[in-house]
Design a protein around this motif. Structure first.
Motif, mmCIF file in Angstrom:
data_model
loop_
_atom_site.group_PDB
_atom_site.id
_atom_site.type_symbol
_atom_site.label_atom_id
_atom_site.label_comp_id
_atom_site.label_asym_id
_atom_site.label_seq_id
_atom_site.Cartn_x
_atom_site.Cartn_y
_atom_site.Cartn_z
ATOM 1 N N LEU A 1 -2.894 -2.292 -9.364
ATOM 2 C CA LEU A 1 -2.426 -1.043 -9.968
ATOM 3 C C LEU A 1 -2.380 0.062 -8.917
ATOM 4 O O LEU A 1 -1.439 0.868 -8.877
ATOM 5 C CB LEU A 1 -3.353 -0.626 -11.117
ATOM 6 C CG LEU A 1 -3.109 -1.281 -12.462
ATOM 7 C CD1 LEU A 1 -4.203 -0.876 -13.450
ATOM 8 C CD2 LEU A 1 -1.741 -0.897 -13.026
ATOM 9 N N ALA A 2 -3.409 0.097 -8.062
ATOM 10 C CA ALA A 2 -3.447 1.118 -7.006
ATOM 11 C C ALA A 2 -2.247 0.976 -6.069
ATOM 12 O O ALA A 2 -1.655 1.969 -5.652
ATOM 13 C CB ALA A 2 -4.756 1.012 -6.220
ATOM 14 N N VAL A 3 -1.881 -0.274 -5.744
ATOM 15 C CA VAL A 3 -0.721 -0.505 -4.877
ATOM 16 C C VAL A 3 0.540 0.055 -5.516
ATOM 17 O O VAL A 3 1.331 0.761 -4.884
ATOM 18 C CB VAL A 3 -0.539 -2.015 -4.611
ATOM 19 C CG1 VAL A 3 0.744 -2.260 -3.818
ATOM 20 C CG2 VAL A 3 -1.727 -2.580 -3.859
ATOM 21 N N ALA B 1 -0.639 -1.380 16.275
ATOM 22 C CA ALA B 1 0.704 -1.089 15.771
ATOM 23 C C ALA B 1 0.624 -0.193 14.554
ATOM 24 O O ALA B 1 -0.244 -0.350 13.711
ATOM 25 C CB ALA B 1 1.411 -2.398 15.400
ATOM 26 N N PRO B 2 1.502 0.792 14.462
ATOM 27 C CA PRO B 2 1.534 1.637 13.264
ATOM 28 C C PRO B 2 1.788 0.785 12.032
ATOM 29 O O PRO B 2 2.438 -0.254 12.104
ATOM 30 C CB PRO B 2 2.707 2.592 13.545
ATOM 31 C CG PRO B 2 2.887 2.553 15.020
ATOM 32 C CD PRO B 2 2.509 1.189 15.450
ATOM 33 N N ARG B 3 1.301 1.242 10.890
ATOM 34 C CA ARG B 3 1.390 0.437 9.687
ATOM 35 C C ARG B 3 2.067 1.209 8.568
ATOM 36 O O ARG B 3 1.649 2.309 8.234
ATOM 37 C CB ARG B 3 -0.015 0.018 9.234
ATOM 38 C CG ARG B 3 -0.805 -0.687 10.312
ATOM 39 C CD ARG B 3 -2.239 -0.874 9.878
ATOM 40 N NE ARG B 3 -2.849 0.387 9.508
ATOM 41 C CZ ARG B 3 -4.080 0.500 9.027
ATOM 42 N NH1 ARG B 3 -4.805 -0.562 8.847
ATOM 43 N NH2 ARG B 3 -4.581 1.679 8.719
ATOM 44 N N PRO B 4 3.099 0.641 7.953
ATOM 45 C CA PRO B 4 3.745 1.318 6.833
ATOM 46 C C PRO B 4 2.926 1.155 5.569
ATOM 47 O O PRO B 4 2.561 0.053 5.198
ATOM 48 C CB PRO B 4 5.085 0.583 6.716
ATOM 49 C CG PRO B 4 4.809 -0.781 7.247
ATOM 50 C CD PRO B 4 3.762 -0.615 8.310
ATOM 51 N N PHE B 5 2.626 2.249 4.927
ATOM 52 C CA PHE B 5 1.825 2.185 3.706
ATOM 53 C C PHE B 5 2.656 1.799 2.503
ATOM 54 O O PHE B 5 2.208 1.052 1.639
ATOM 55 C CB PHE B 5 1.168 3.544 3.454
ATOM 56 C CG PHE B 5 0.323 3.570 2.217
ATOM 57 C CD1 PHE B 5 0.807 4.080 1.030
ATOM 58 C CD2 PHE B 5 -0.957 3.060 2.251
ATOM 59 C CE1 PHE B 5 0.030 4.092 -0.109
ATOM 60 C CE2 PHE B 5 -1.742 3.082 1.110
ATOM 61 C CZ PHE B 5 -1.240 3.596 -0.062
ATOM 62 N N SER B 6 3.876 2.299 2.399
ATOM 63 C CA SER B 6 4.665 2.113 1.196
ATOM 64 C C SER B 6 5.732 1.036 1.339
ATOM 65 O O SER B 6 6.779 1.103 0.735
ATOM 66 C CB SER B 6 5.325 3.439 0.800
ATOM 67 O OG SER B 6 4.368 4.410 0.511
ATOM 68 N N SER B 7 5.496 0.046 2.190
ATOM 69 C CA SER B 7 6.470 -1.035 2.313
ATOM 70 C C SER B 7 6.413 -1.916 1.078
ATOM 71 O O SER B 7 5.559 -1.767 0.238
ATOM 72 C CB SER B 7 6.175 -1.860 3.560
ATOM 73 O OG SER B 7 4.859 -2.359 3.511
ATOM 74 N N LEU B 8 7.366 -2.863 0.989
ATOM 75 C CA LEU B 8 7.444 -3.691 -0.202
ATOM 76 C C LEU B 8 6.174 -4.500 -0.386
ATOM 77 O O LEU B 8 5.527 -4.909 0.566
ATOM 78 C CB LEU B 8 8.638 -4.639 -0.091
ATOM 79 C CG LEU B 8 10.016 -3.972 -0.125
ATOM 80 C CD1 LEU B 8 11.092 -5.020 0.098
ATOM 81 C CD2 LEU B 8 10.229 -3.258 -1.444
ATOM 82 N N ALA C 1 -6.379 9.031 3.504
ATOM 83 C CA ALA C 1 -5.605 9.515 4.648
ATOM 84 C C ALA C 1 -4.305 10.163 4.184
ATOM 85 O O ALA C 1 -3.892 11.208 4.704
ATOM 86 C CB ALA C 1 -5.322 8.360 5.607
ATOM 87 N N LYS C 2 -3.637 9.544 3.195
ATOM 88 C CA LYS C 2 -2.402 10.124 2.674
ATOM 89 C C LYS C 2 -2.671 11.452 1.976
ATOM 90 O O LYS C 2 -1.909 12.415 2.109
ATOM 91 C CB LYS C 2 -1.729 9.145 1.708
ATOM 92 C CG LYS C 2 -1.206 7.877 2.360
ATOM 93 C CD LYS C 2 -0.004 8.151 3.246
ATOM 94 C CE LYS C 2 1.241 8.434 2.433
ATOM 95 N NZ LYS C 2 2.441 8.593 3.265
ATOM 96 N N GLN D 1 4.516 4.667 -5.676
ATOM 97 C CA GLN D 1 5.211 5.721 -6.424
ATOM 98 C C GLN D 1 4.717 7.106 -6.017
ATOM 99 O O GLN D 1 5.099 8.101 -6.627
ATOM 100 C CB GLN D 1 4.993 5.530 -7.923
ATOM 101 C CG GLN D 1 5.645 4.292 -8.510
ATOM 102 C CD GLN D 1 5.424 4.183 -10.005
ATOM 103 O OE1 GLN D 1 4.396 4.611 -10.542
ATOM 104 N NE2 GLN D 1 6.393 3.643 -10.708
ATOM 105 N N ASN D 2 3.841 7.141 -5.010
ATOM 106 C CA ASN D 2 3.228 8.377 -4.530
ATOM 107 C C ASN D 2 2.345 9.039 -5.585
ATOM 108 O O ASN D 2 2.121 10.246 -5.553
ATOM 109 C CB ASN D 2 4.291 9.382 -4.039
ATOM 110 C CG ASN D 2 3.713 10.364 -3.026
ATOM 111 O OD1 ASN D 2 2.841 9.998 -2.233
ATOM 112 N ND2 ASN D 2 4.181 11.592 -3.055
ATOM 113 N N GLN D 3 1.839 8.252 -6.517
ATOM 114 C CA GLN D 3 0.868 8.748 -7.498
ATOM 115 C C GLN D 3 -0.534 8.459 -6.935
ATOM 116 O O GLN D 3 -1.239 7.557 -7.394
ATOM 117 C CB GLN D 3 1.066 8.076 -8.849
ATOM 118 C CG GLN D 3 2.434 8.338 -9.470
ATOM 119 C CD GLN D 3 2.540 7.776 -10.871
ATOM 120 O OE1 GLN D 3 1.834 8.207 -11.797
ATOM 121 N NE2 GLN D 3 3.429 6.818 -11.059
#
Length: 349
Positions: A101-103, A4-11, A140-141, A108-110
């Motif tokens: 912190l990385a999460v 299944a595709p996975r959302p990276f920036s979900s809550l 990957a991003k 925040q796309n930083q």
């Protein structure tokens, strides 16, 4: 079966329960109560209780970590970043604050900040599987951004770039379930070493479940008679002198002998975070003497001596009252007037 595709920036999600193996019953109940509120989706209530507990124990790393989790789950991203940043400064041997912190940075796309934080998590604990997988998602991003930029600059490469972009978009695109719901894979981070009050870790929901691993037992080698476990073929007598100096430093720390502990650091030692020598010494003394009992065990010692300079890398198992940690450390020493003293101290290596 297609993954299944996975959302990276979900809550952010609460991903691991607190390990309460070395805490008192009172503290265990406090941690468990706050953790249950977070699991129940009540971060505001969890934050209130955490702040109340921190009034009496403001330096408790577990409570401070839970505060960061509650802040993140409450949408107070900047406050959560500040909480985890302070934890990395006070407890640089813990990988979980760096991962969290990385999460927050990734959401925040930083991505560069996220990558740097994950590098620190991995340097602190090279076997931290969640951090490694999160690093893969960051790369990957970053690759996706690079491919998009390349496509904008040179559309003639579309035939080679579009398939790559499609693969990355498929990896991170959310799978819709029902009316706008998202199906995600919940990760479980590996706990801190056995008997440590492991921090509750928050990681992107892209990481799959990782079974906890137990590190091998750490053999205590902080006795003067112990020899280094490895050397680089230098002068054996000098290497033994360096090991003896490091063992003496560890024993002074363990016995809370502050005069001997501080004397192990040379005049050329530069305290972290640009603190003055006096402020650093006061902070170390306050932290060390406040403990009822401290144990410091060193293993896997590797020594390299070059003239009057030495680099020592080892694994350090530390326990002070209810808090414990296990990670790599590097000391740089300088020989002055026939005595080896610490000139630099760093986590990792």
């Amino acid at each position: 079966m297609k993954q299944a595709p996975r959302p990276f920036s979900s809550l952010l999600r609460l991903l691991a329960l607190t390990a309460l193996m070395s805490t008192s019953a009172a503290y265990a109940n406090e941690y468990a109560e706050i953790t249950q509120l977070l699991k129940a989706g009540k971060p505001a209530d969890a934050l209130v209780k955490t702040e109340q507990r921190l009034i009496s124990t403001p330096r408790d790393p577990q409570l401070r970590f839970l505060r960061g989790v509650a802040q993140a789950d409450s949408g107070k991203t900047l406050e959560a970043i500040a909480s985890f940043t302070r934890l990395t400064e006070d407890y640089p041997e813990l990988p979980e604050p760096y991962n969290n912190l990385a999460v927050l940075y990734a959401n925040q796309n930083q991505l560069d900040k996220a990558r740097i934080a994950l590098e620190m998590a991995i340097r602190t604990n090279p076997s931290y599987a969640t951090a490694h997988e999160n690093m893969g998602d960051i790369y990957a991003k970053l690759a996706s951004q690079a491919y998009n930029k390349a496509l904008q600059l040179d559309a003639s490469n579309a035939n080679s770039l579009k398939p790559k972009l499609a693969l990355i978009r498929e990896l991170f695109a959310p799978e819709v379930v029902g009316k706008g719901g998202r199906k995600t894979t919940v990760a479980t981070t590996a706990p801190l070493p056995t008997a440590a009050p492991a921090a509750v870790a928050v990681a992107p929901t892209v990481a799959p479940s990782v079974p906890p691993t137990t590190p091998p037992p750490v053999a205590a080698v902080n006795k003067p008679a112990d020899a280094p476990t490895a050397s680089t073929g230098g002068d054996a007598a000098s290497e033994q002198e360096v090991v003896s100096a490091v063992n003496a430093w560890a024993q002074a720390w363990e016995s809370k002998n502050m005069s001997a502990y501080l004397a192990a650091y040379g005049k050329d030692f530069v305290p972290p975070n640009k603190a003055s020598r006096a402020a650093w010494a006061k902070e170390r003394e306050d932290r060390i003497v406040s403990k009822n009992k401290i144990t410091v065990q060193l293993s896997d010692i590797n020594v390299k001596v070059t003239g009057d300079k030495a680099v020592v890398r080892f694994r350090q198992a530390y326990r002070g009252d209810s808090f414990s940690s296990n990670g790599r450390k590097t000391l740089e020493l300088t020989k002055t007037n026939g005595r080896w003293t610490i000139s630099k101290e760093a986590v990792g290596g």
